[in-house]
Design an enzyme around this catalytic site. Structure first.
Site, mmCIF file in Angstrom:
data_model
loop_
_atom_site.group_PDB
_atom_site.id
_atom_site.type_symbol
_atom_site.label_atom_id
_atom_site.label_comp_id
_atom_site.label_asym_id
_atom_site.label_seq_id
_atom_site.Cartn_x
_atom_site.Cartn_y
_atom_site.Cartn_z
ATOM 1 N N HIS A 193 0.844 -1.196 0.045
ATOM 2 C CA HIS A 193 -0.013 0.025 0.051
ATOM 3 C C HIS A 193 0.817 1.433 0.026
ATOM 4 C CE1 HIS A 193 -2.471 3.229 1.644
ATOM 5 N NE2 HIS A 193 -3.770 2.317 1.373
ATOM 6 N N TRP A 194 1.965 1.267 0.684
ATOM 7 C CA TRP A 194 3.149 2.252 0.896
ATOM 8 C C TRP A 194 2.674 3.353 1.851
ATOM 9 C CZ3 TRP A 194 5.988 3.844 -4.232
ATOM 10 C CH2 TRP A 194 7.234 4.637 -3.914
ATOM 11 N N ASP A 195 1.296 3.565 2.181
ATOM 12 C CA ASP A 195 1.128 4.566 3.036
ATOM 13 C C ASP A 195 -0.101 4.340 4.161
ATOM 14 O OD1 ASP A 195 1.192 7.303 3.944
ATOM 15 O OD2 ASP A 195 -0.220 8.097 2.509
ATOM 16 N N LEU A 196 -0.060 3.062 4.350
ATOM 17 C CA LEU A 196 -1.286 2.645 5.322
ATOM 18 C C LEU A 196 -1.156 3.147 6.843
ATOM 19 C CD1 LEU A 196 -4.140 1.161 4.946
ATOM 20 C CD2 LEU A 196 -2.970 -0.859 6.095
ATOM 21 N N ASN A 200 -5.663 6.558 6.895
ATOM 22 C CA ASN A 200 -6.083 6.031 5.443
ATOM 23 C C ASN A 200 -7.057 4.708 5.610
ATOM 24 O OD1 ASN A 200 -5.091 8.041 3.741
ATOM 25 N ND2 ASN A 200 -3.242 7.128 3.586
#
Ligand SMILES: Nc1ncnc2c1ncn2[C@@H]1O[C@H](COP(=O)(O)OP(=O)(O)O)[C@@H](O)[C@H]1O
Ligand SMILES: [Mg+2]
Length: 301
Positions: A193-196, A200
């Protein structure tokens, strides 16, 4: 249509023309897509720093949101990832126009994110469950790859070192780069996901909690832990709980995701390196103390 101030600020702070033009064109873009997809406005506009989110009803009266982000490579990757995940652990993509940076998404509760949960272990468990499901999916060929990202990061390290006057900062950056060098040969093949982080993840009806706002990347799950470790940092700093909480979250996440702890710690240092390189690119000349505190809370091999 009043575009939220935070979105305007994040797109005009650096004074670049394409960002300004995108903001100025948003009302017309919303009207165009509403017309094409037969949508009617239904509720307050929302936004983060990257996207405008317009609650709508579709042609059958079903609740949805229209999400607009500047059309860039990351925006197209997000749509490709959402399509591949098919709603498993994450918001469902109903329609998309990558050229316009537009997505029609399943409506979730925009006012209730996982950050509203007071029990940190429970929130971490929910983040871990979502990450496990996202990482299980087969990765489409058009997503960016961690192997390539790692190569680019390592190539930027010498210039970044030269931009840091404090020898302690240079030692740290070199240390984090060494951790990445050790792992870069096996970059992994999972969809990340890279930005969880907790903001978010939104409450839903199809499932209690679903992820939004992915920046899909193909790589090792260990590279996906940092946003969950860092989630709600202001509160942790205020309560002087960074070290204990980060360590507890690291233990819970690595156990739930069945990750090798040394490798997961190494990939997390690599993620801290990435943040530091982005900061230097933005003109910062020191390593963020919050990032240092997080690194120090990780187990050392
Ligand atoms: N599917 C959705 N349903 C309801 N609200 C949403 C949805 N997606 C996003 N939002 C709202 O819009 C905000 C910004 O969306 P997000 O995709 O996280 O954009 P950004 O990349 O700018 O952070 C979210 O914090 C949430 O309040
Ligand atoms: Mg967001």
């Amino acid at each position: 249509m009043e575009v939220p101030a935070a979105l305007v600020a994040s797109h005009t702070a650096h004074g670049r023309a394409p960002e300004r033009e995108w903001i100025a064109g948003l009302p017309a873009l919303v009207a165009e897509l509403a017309d094409r997809w037969e949508l009617t406005r239904d509720g307050e506009l929302r936004s983060g720093e990257a996207a405008l989110v317009v609650p709508v009803r579709d042609r059958d009266g079903g609740p949805a949101v229209l999400r607009l982000q500047m059309p860039r490579a990351e925006t197209a990757a997000a749509l490709s990832g959402l399509r591949a995940w098919e709603g498993r652990g994450i918001v469902r993509l109903l329609d998309a126009d990558p050229g316009r940076g537009a997505a029609l998404l399943e409506r979730l509760d925009g006012a209730r994110s996982l950050a509203s949960l007071a029990d940190d272990d429970r929130a971490t468990g929910i983040l871990a469950g979502i990450l496990a499901r996202l990482h299980a999916g087969p990765a489409p060929a058009d997503l960016p790859r961690l192997g390539r990202v790692a190569e680019d990061m390592l190539a930027e390290v010498p210039a970044a070192l030269a931009a840091l006057p404090d020898p302690a900062d240079r030692r740290r950056l070199a240390d984090w780069a060494a951790a990445l060098t050790e792992l870069a040969g096996e970059p992994g093949d999972r969809m990340l996901h890279w930005d969880l982080h907790a903001d978010n993840v939104l409450a839903g009806e199809r499932e209690p909690w679903l992820a939004i706002d992915p920046e899909p990347l193909v790589g090792d799950p260990g590279f996906d832990l940092w946003p969950a470790l860092d989630s709600g940092r202001e509160r942790l700093v205020a309560n002087r709980e960074v070290a204990r909480t980060v360590r507890r979250r690291f233990d819970l996440l690595t156990e739930a995701l069945e990750l090798d702890r040394d490798r997961a710690a190494g990939w997390t240092l690599a993620r801290l390196l990435q943040n530091a390189l982005w900061d230097v690119e933005d003109g910062r000349t020191s390593v963020d103390p919050a990032q240092i505190a997080l690194a120090e809370a990780l187990p050392r091999p």
